[in-house]
Design an enzyme around this catalytic site. Structure first.
Site, PDB file in Angstrom:
ATOM      1  N   HIS A  95       0.836  -1.202   0.000  1.00  0.00           N
ATOM      2  CA  HIS A  95       0.000   0.000   0.000  1.00  0.00           C
ATOM      3  C   HIS A  95       0.871   1.252   0.000  1.00  0.00           C
ATOM      4  O   HIS A  95       1.183   1.818   1.050  1.00  0.00           O
ATOM      5  CB  HIS A  95      -0.897  -0.029   1.239  1.00  0.00           C
ATOM      6  N   HIS A 148     -10.938  -0.143   0.680  1.00  0.00           N
ATOM      7  CA  HIS A 148     -10.873   0.977   1.621  1.00  0.00           C
ATOM      8  C   HIS A 148     -12.233   1.028   2.304  1.00  0.00           C
ATOM      9  O   HIS A 148     -13.208   1.527   1.734  1.00  0.00           O
ATOM     10  CB  HIS A 148     -10.578   2.272   0.845  1.00  0.00           C
ATOM     11  N   ASP A 172       0.759   2.555   3.765  1.00  0.00           N
ATOM     12  CA  ASP A 172      -0.155   3.614   3.314  1.00  0.00           C
ATOM     13  C   ASP A 172       0.605   4.934   3.206  1.00  0.00           C
ATOM     14  O   ASP A 172       0.099   5.998   3.587  1.00  0.00           O
ATOM     15  CB  ASP A 172      -1.357   3.750   4.233  1.00  0.00           C
ATOM     16  N   GLY A 179      -3.518  11.987   5.276  1.00  0.00           N
ATOM     17  CA  GLY A 179      -2.405  11.113   4.908  1.00  0.00           C
ATOM     18  C   GLY A 179      -1.089  11.505   5.524  1.00  0.00           C
ATOM     19  O   GLY A 179      -0.871  12.660   5.915  1.00  0.00           O
TER      20      GLY A 179
END
Length: 442
Positions: A60, A181, A307, A326
């Site tokens: 990811h 997600h 991520d 993020g």
């Protein structure tokens, strides 16, 4: 025959120290045979005190190219990956244009091949334009040069159960996996952080745990119904852990990932109103963090995935409500896992290799990564110094962005060397020009 590396006194998976000889892209000798077969042209590495791991594999990663090269490129992102010990990364599809066609995924794959820092496996979008209305060209992406096997609308949920069912059915034809997600959109309108005591006290709109858990519960039942492969991304709540545990007990083909930040950080950090802590799914409670760690320890959660989500300064250096979701993670992932799992006694280094290399490679069908450290195997390796301590400074990281939630924190461990098919991409902590698979230079 190209010159190789003689790695002296390294501890594979933290076990008994031995020597490794890397040459022509593979491990050619172990133990006493390594020194006896080494030549004067081979570089000798004193690895006393270092642990050897198979090259890490991230399921990811956001590389942002094409479209947002101001935040990250395939070159800078994979250089950051190498610095973090990764030899392969899966690049998410939410680029501009979206990676929903064979042409775009092949472009990303070639950019990774030409950069040479780590292998790039593009993730294909599940729906056209991530719009959640029509399936993308899944088959064409699977049969393209990029050989896509993981499909995701990450950043958005495939909220329509009919589309999700069709995606799970269709990907069975080429042994693909749908990575979800999990976020019920109607329960998270304008959400800014985890819904709970902290959100109520500081006045930010909450993102309830049930918005994640409801989608996971639906999707494991869909996967069971059609016999497809489901992967749950960035699982973050105690309830989600229990749903995955239940699904696995029923024999459903589901895997799950946790991120480093959900293993260490809590929603209490939002009290600072520092947008570096704004992420999707949000940082949860200490109880959720404990449950995610326990799920990783007992195998309910299969892998740790970064991520890694780089952002431009203006998208984070602003008020919380306007900031992007993020945080970066490629260069701190291994250190966080060492701190919360190894140093706490839940993991051995063999477990680290399982959740950061072997299993993500298996889920993503990356056949030449996540392999044992053995004679004849590809020389995709990471050498880490577990005794090192470092204070995280985003200004000296390889990623093009600076939005690390671990800035200023002291974390254990340091990647000293990374090898991609026997070539050093990180040499004694320094990023070096890495010849690509085609022989060109980055």
């Amino acid at each position: 025959m190209m010159p190789g590396y003689l790695v002296r006194s390294v501890a594979p998976l933290g076990a008994e120290r031995t020597d490794l000889l890397l040459r022509d892209g593979v491990v050619v000798a172990l133990g006493r045979d390594a020194a006896s077969q080494a030549g004067s042209e081979d570089t000798v590495i004193d690895a006393d005190g270092l642990v050897a791991l198979p090259g890490l594999v991230d399921l990811h990663t956001h590389l942002r190219e094409p479209g947002r090269e101001d935040t990250e490129t395939v070159d800078s992102g994979t250089r950051a990956a190498a610095a973090g010990g990764f030899t392969a990364v899966h690049a998410m599809a939410n680029t501009a244009p979206v990676a929903d066609t064979a042409g775009v995924v092949e472009q990303v794959w070639r950019l990774g091949r030409d950069a040479g820092w780590a292998d790039v496996r593009p993730v294909g979008a599940v729906t056209i334009g991530l719009a959640g209305e029509r399936l993308a060209e899944l088959g064409a992406m699977a049969t393209s040069a990029a050989a896509v096997r993981v499909f995701s609308d990450d950043g958005r949920c495939v909220w329509d159960p009919v589309l999700m069912r069709r995606a799970l059915e269709y990907t069975k034809a080429f042994d693909g996996v749908v990575a979800q997600h999990a976020q019920e959109p109607r329960l998270t309108v304008d959400a800014q952080m985890h819904e709970g005591v902290v959100s109520a006290e500081i006045g930010l709109t909450g993102w309830p745990a049930v918005a994640e858990e409801a989608i996971i519960a639906r999707d494991v039942l869909l996967a069971e119904h059609v016999g497809g492969r489901l992967h749950v991304q960035h699982l973050s709540t105690a309830g989600s852990v229990e749903i995955i545990r239940w699904a696995k007990a029923r024999g459903i083909a589901v895997t799950a990932e946790a991120t480093p930040h959900h293993l260490l950080l809590t929603d209490e950090l939002a009290r600072s109103y520092d947008p570096v802590y704004k992420v999707n799914p949000p940082l949860r409670t200490a109880e959720d963090v404990a449950a995610v760690r326990a799920g990783l320890a007992d195998g309910t959660i299969d892998v740790v995935a970064t991520d890694h989500a780089p952002h431009a300064v203006q998208d984070k250096d602003c008020e919380w409500a306007a900031a992007a979701f993020g945080m970066t993670g490629l260069e701190t992932c291994l250190a966080v896992v060492q701190q919360v799992m190894v140093e706490e006694g839940s993991f051995t280094w063999a477990d680290v290799a399982r959740v950061l290399s072997h299993t993500p490679a298996r889920i993503g069908r990356v056949t030449d990564h996540g392999r044992p450290i053995a004679v004849g195997e590809p020389a995709n390796l990471t050498l880490v110094d577990p005794a090192a301590r470092r204070t995280i400074d985003p200004r000296v990281q390889q990623t093009a962005s600076r939005n690390s939630p671990f800035a200023g924190r002291e974390l254990p461990g340091e990647v000293r060397w990374t090898f991609l098919r026997g070539r050093a991409t990180i040499a004694d902590t320094v990023a070096v020009l890495a010849p690509s698979r085609t022989g060109a230079h980055a």
